[in-house]
Every structure is written in C-alpha cells, then in structure tokens.
Design an enzyme around this catalytic site. Sequence first.
Site, mmCIF file in Angstrom:
data_model
loop_
_atom_site.group_PDB
_atom_site.id
_atom_site.type_symbol
_atom_site.label_atom_id
_atom_site.label_comp_id
_atom_site.label_asym_id
_atom_site.label_seq_id
_atom_site.Cartn_x
_atom_site.Cartn_y
_atom_site.Cartn_z
ATOM 1 N N CYS A 262 24.361 91.489 -63.599
ATOM 2 C CA CYS A 262 24.084 92.713 -64.360
ATOM 3 C C CYS A 262 24.639 92.765 -65.775
ATOM 4 C CB CYS A 262 24.516 93.913 -63.554
ATOM 5 S SG CYS A 262 23.421 94.082 -62.139
HETATM 6 P P1 NAD Z 1 17.883 91.173 -56.196
HETATM 7 O O1 NAD Z 1 17.297 90.117 -57.035
HETATM 8 O O2 NAD Z 1 19.071 90.889 -55.336
HETATM 9 O O3 NAD Z 1 16.747 91.751 -55.234
HETATM 10 C C1 NAD Z 1 15.476 92.112 -55.630
HETATM 11 C C2 NAD Z 1 14.557 92.069 -54.407
HETATM 12 O O4 NAD Z 1 13.289 92.632 -54.760
HETATM 13 C C3 NAD Z 1 14.268 90.659 -53.880
HETATM 14 O O5 NAD Z 1 14.527 90.602 -52.503
HETATM 15 C C4 NAD Z 1 12.771 90.456 -54.177
HETATM 16 O O6 NAD Z 1 12.107 89.631 -53.238
HETATM 17 C C5 NAD Z 1 12.268 91.885 -54.121
HETATM 18 N N1 NAD Z 1 10.975 92.147 -54.774
HETATM 19 C C6 NAD Z 1 10.520 91.679 -55.974
HETATM 20 N N2 NAD Z 1 9.294 92.170 -56.222
HETATM 21 C C7 NAD Z 1 8.953 92.966 -55.176
HETATM 22 C C8 NAD Z 1 7.814 93.769 -54.865
HETATM 23 N N3 NAD Z 1 6.769 93.857 -55.664
HETATM 24 N N4 NAD Z 1 7.811 94.441 -53.702
HETATM 25 C C9 NAD Z 1 8.864 94.369 -52.855
HETATM 26 N N5 NAD Z 1 9.971 93.635 -53.105
HETATM 27 C C10 NAD Z 1 10.022 92.942 -54.250
HETATM 28 O O7 NAD Z 1 18.212 92.387 -57.189
HETATM 29 P P2 NAD Z 1 19.473 93.384 -57.174
HETATM 30 O O8 NAD Z 1 20.715 92.665 -57.567
HETATM 31 O O9 NAD Z 1 19.447 94.176 -55.927
HETATM 32 O O10 NAD Z 1 19.089 94.323 -58.413
HETATM 33 C C11 NAD Z 1 17.997 95.196 -58.370
HETATM 34 C C12 NAD Z 1 18.056 96.139 -59.562
HETATM 35 O O11 NAD Z 1 19.213 96.965 -59.471
HETATM 36 C C13 NAD Z 1 18.180 95.453 -60.925
HETATM 37 O O12 NAD Z 1 17.471 96.197 -61.879
HETATM 38 C C14 NAD Z 1 19.663 95.491 -61.222
HETATM 39 O O13 NAD Z 1 19.935 95.473 -62.609
HETATM 40 C C15 NAD Z 1 20.033 96.843 -60.640
HETATM 41 N N6 NAD Z 1 21.443 96.960 -60.230
HETATM 42 C C16 NAD Z 1 22.037 95.922 -59.570
HETATM 43 C C17 NAD Z 1 23.361 96.041 -59.140
HETATM 44 C C18 NAD Z 1 24.054 94.915 -58.428
HETATM 45 O O14 NAD Z 1 25.259 94.994 -58.234
HETATM 46 N N7 NAD Z 1 23.381 93.841 -58.015
HETATM 47 C C19 NAD Z 1 24.050 97.252 -59.362
HETATM 48 C C20 NAD Z 1 23.396 98.296 -60.021
HETATM 49 C C21 NAD Z 1 22.081 98.140 -60.443
HETATM 50 C C1 UGA Z 2 28.902 96.054 -62.579
HETATM 51 C C2 UGA Z 2 29.396 97.488 -62.777
HETATM 52 O O1 UGA Z 2 30.804 97.545 -62.534
HETATM 53 C C3 UGA Z 2 28.668 98.441 -61.837
HETATM 54 O O2 UGA Z 2 29.066 99.784 -62.113
HETATM 55 C C4 UGA Z 2 27.166 98.303 -62.077
HETATM 56 O O3 UGA Z 2 26.440 99.117 -61.169
HETATM 57 C C5 UGA Z 2 26.753 96.858 -61.880
HETATM 58 O O4 UGA Z 2 27.501 96.002 -62.777
HETATM 59 C C6 UGA Z 2 25.299 96.655 -62.187
HETATM 60 O O5 UGA Z 2 24.737 97.333 -62.997
HETATM 61 O O6 UGA Z 2 24.787 95.755 -61.551
HETATM 62 P P1 UGA Z 2 29.360 94.127 -60.786
HETATM 63 O O7 UGA Z 2 28.687 93.251 -61.772
HETATM 64 O O8 UGA Z 2 28.929 94.078 -59.384
HETATM 65 O O9 UGA Z 2 29.236 95.663 -61.238
HETATM 66 O O10 UGA Z 2 30.925 93.823 -60.766
HETATM 67 P P2 UGA Z 2 32.161 94.197 -61.717
HETATM 68 O O11 UGA Z 2 33.304 94.509 -60.841
HETATM 69 O O12 UGA Z 2 31.822 95.180 -62.739
HETATM 70 O O13 UGA Z 2 32.459 92.800 -62.405
HETATM 71 C C7 UGA Z 2 31.534 92.207 -63.318
HETATM 72 C C8 UGA Z 2 32.177 91.021 -63.982
HETATM 73 O O14 UGA Z 2 33.190 91.437 -64.890
HETATM 74 C C9 UGA Z 2 32.862 90.039 -63.008
HETATM 75 O O15 UGA Z 2 32.610 88.720 -63.404
HETATM 76 C C10 UGA Z 2 34.335 90.374 -63.157
HETATM 77 O O16 UGA Z 2 35.173 89.292 -62.862
HETATM 78 C C11 UGA Z 2 34.405 90.740 -64.630
HETATM 79 N N1 UGA Z 2 35.557 91.619 -64.956
HETATM 80 C C12 UGA Z 2 35.624 92.886 -64.443
HETATM 81 C C13 UGA Z 2 36.545 91.149 -65.812
HETATM 82 O O17 UGA Z 2 36.480 89.994 -66.311
HETATM 83 N N2 UGA Z 2 37.585 91.972 -66.125
HETATM 84 C C14 UGA Z 2 37.689 93.231 -65.625
HETATM 85 O O18 UGA Z 2 38.665 93.934 -65.966
HETATM 86 C C15 UGA Z 2 36.676 93.697 -64.764
#
Ligand code: NAD
Ligand code: UGA
Length: 425
Positions: A262
Amino acid sequence: MAPRRISIIGTGYVGLVTGICFAELGNNVFFVDISEQRIEDIKNGKMPIYEKGLEELFRKNRKKISATTDIKEAAESTDISFICVGTPSGKNGEINLEYIRKAAEDIGNAIKGKQDHMVIVKSTVVPGTTENVVAKTIKETAGNRFRIGMNPEFLREGNAVHDFLNPDRVVIGTKDEKVWKELEALYEPVNAPILRTDIKTAEMIKYASNALLATKISFINELGNLCKKAGIDTYRVAEGMGLDKRIGRHFLNSGIGYGGSCFPKDVLALIRFSQDSGTDLEIIKKVHEVNEKQPLKILDVLREKTDPSGKTIAVLGLAFKPDTDDVRESPAIKIVKELMKYTKNIRAYDPKGMENFRKIFPELIYCKSAREAVSEADACLLLTEWEEFKNLTEYDFSGMKSKIIIEGRKILSRERVKDFEGVCW
Ligand code: NAD
Ligand code: UGA
C-alpha cells in the site's frame, strides 16, 4: 440490527478481513473472486492467506459465509456489494484501474433488472474514480438504478482483524441517504466515530492518511541516517519527540524503509494524480525518493565491516512487516537483489513469508529457523521485527563464522546479544 446480506468482491487481504469481520458482527456474507482456487479454498474451509486471528474468526462464522465465482449468484441474494479488488501501480506509478473497471462491469451485469443494489468501493482509488469510473461503468452496463458509496479501509496487515473491529474512525462517502443509513447501521457495533463526507473527500482521506504516515517514516529515516553519523540513538530521539502529543510516537520507527502493497503504490498514485491535476506534491515526491534509497543503507553498513563478495550472508525476515506472509514491496526484495550481485550464498528465514519469497527468489537457501540460517554465516541482516527474533540470544548466533549482525528493524536486545549494529541508529 437485522443481519445485512453482503457481497464482497475480491477476496484478498481487505476482502477477506472485511467479509469475515462483517460475519462476526452478525451479517451474512457472500465472497466473490475470479480466482477459482481462492473460492474453492474458502468453500473448503481453508484460509487462502495468513493474517493473525483471521482463520479462527472464519471457522467461528462459517455458517454465515458463502463463496462463489459467479457474481450474479452473489448479487441476487445480497443487497450491498463491497468492491475490494486490487488497485496496483501502473508502469509509471499511476493507479491501475483494470481490476476496478472489470469488477464494476461484472457488478453491472449481475444487477441488471435488480433495483437499488448498493455498491460500495472499499479499494483505495484516486479521487473521482468511484463516480467517474465505477458508477459510470455500472450505469452503462446495468442500465437500472443502483446506489453508490465509498468507504476506504484503514486496516494494517498483521493487525487487520483488530483494526477492522476497533478502527479509529469509519469514513463513509456518499450523497445517498439510504447508503449512509445502511452503512452507519452496519458499522454501529464497532463503536468508532463515523465521518460522512462526499465521495471524492472519502477517496482523498485515504491517500492523505497513507501519505502522511509514509512521510513520518521517511522523515525519521533521513534523520536516523544523520543521527547514526553523529553518534546519536534515533530511537531515543523519537521517544523524546513522541512525548509531544502534537507529534506522537507512532510511525517514527526508523529502519530500512516502508514496504507492503500500500504505502509505496499509494504514494506513487497520489504523486501521479497530483501531476495529472496540474499541481506537484514536492514533499511526497521526496518521501518516495528517500524510501527508495533507505533499504540499501543496510548494505552500506555491511560493506563498512566486510566485503560481502562470495561470503555467506544470513537474512532473517522477508515479509514487509511481522505477522503476515505478505512480501509485496518488502524492503527485503531490494536488499536481496543487490546482495546477489556479491554472493550466491544467501541463507534466508522468515516465520511465514518464505513461500511467497521463494516465488521471487527460488535460488536462496531457505532454512527452518533463525539459528539454522545464521550457522556458518559471515554476516547476518535482520530485516523484519518478528516477535521470535526478539528472543534470539548469543547462543542462537554462536554458529556464525564471524559475528557481524546488522539490524534493519530495531528488535534485538543488548541483554541477550552482545554485538550488533542498527542501520540508522
Ligand atoms: P489483493 O491483491 O490481496 O486481493 C485482491 C483480490 O481481488 C484477488 O483475490 C483477486 O483475484 C480479486 N479480484 C480481482 N478482480 C476481480 C473481479 N473482477 N472480481 C472478483 N475478484 C477480483 O488486494 P488487497 O491487498 O486486499 O487490496 C485491495 C484494495 O484495498 C486495494 O485497493 C488496496 O490498496 C486497499 N487496501 C489494502 C490494505 C492492505 O492492508 N492490504 C489496507 C487498506 C486498503
Ligand atoms: C498501512 C497503513 O498503516 C494502514 O492504515 C492502511 O490501511 C494500509 O497501509 C493500506 O492502505 O493498505 P500496512 O501497510 O499493512 O498498513 O502496514 P504498516 O504497519 O503501516 O507498515 C507499512 C510499512 O511501513 C512496513 O514496511 C513497516 O515496517 C514500515 N514502518 C511502519 C516503518 O518503517 N516505520 C514505522 O514507524 C512504521
């Protein structure tokens, strides 16, 4: 609250956590994915990812959970669809909307003839996407009335279940009164402030939050590089700064930079969005540049101690952070790639991330424990702050050929291990 019937489109980290937690809150959930394997796994009671506490919650709520690759089947028996598909980086850092477009099209086809289905975008998307891409595509495909909203997700991997059920805030972007009321009720049990905004603001809150957190990390890393040169412990500095409530101690852990699926891609997408909007985000651009360089600092520290050419190097920690098997954009990738220019003898260990790392680097020697990885090694790089690494002692490192231990994340304790050095503290 009467149980809601919810479809979750995309069963990745966010989709699975969202769906399983909504089931835990009493709702019925239909998972949809284009990956047959994922859906088979869910149907068979197997969790496709590792995320702390998720499998237990899944087992507990299985009766409320269904799964299908047929989005129409899910849409017919639910009233709300959450879009949770990936929004990765395109070639030049711009947001790649191909999965979002396809999901919108699929939903459009699935709800043809079904009035008032609610479609909520949970994926992180640049401002304008929900209205100009998702809603527009559904309108063109379905041709009938539906309702739209944007509800960004703030969970952290490794802490995702806790974060989802105990968020600092819930943001709901919508003009639609019914969407607002439904989502407000859906989130009522999590007991967090709920902020209602318009759709574009909700989209921007997500990017602004991630960008500021990334900024804190790059700030402390740059400062850490300076502190190291000046013989100052950056972590004591962070402690002193963090006591000021206006600053806060969170996200001031210096190290080898931020990774994950992310921060890196969201920072880039925001930069591109700003450029496309005719303005430049100078600070955020620097945040990205600092983060690009930071992982390799650990190799500078290594080279000051030994020439790594042909040496055996142990790498402990491959996941981008602890308590997850996710290695996407892990700083370990950049470090290992560079290290491979010097040596083929890289012995790696990670409690959960090895299977995923092996897909990128099959040529490493994967070990069963930290102790096995460091045995006969000329140096050890510690890259992820897993709890089990905290407990490593002098004895665990006793098999090393020479005792060069460099931490990329602050984790080892001086009481247990005598000689080691931090990357930027
Ligand atoms: P991911 O890549 O782990 O999963 C996405 C899933 O969607 C996959 O299983 C894929 O097969 C499926 N997919 C793709 N196209 C599809 C379709 N047309 N119909 C049904 N399924 C479909 O992604 P993620 O890490 O869960 O992230 C999803 C979104 O959430 C992103 O926009 C990301 O930025 C956001 N987000 C992620 C996190 C995180 O910690 N991973 C936290 C907050 C927000
Ligand atoms: C981050 C945000 O913390 C979430 O709020 C958000 O929803 C998410 O991205 C997203 O949009 O996907 P995440 O990436 O899962 O979550 O994990 P973090 O704990 O934020 O760590 C991200 C990276 O920053 C890691 O590589 C971690 O090691 C690094 N980090 C974090 C540092 O180097 N220093 C810190 O003080 C904190």
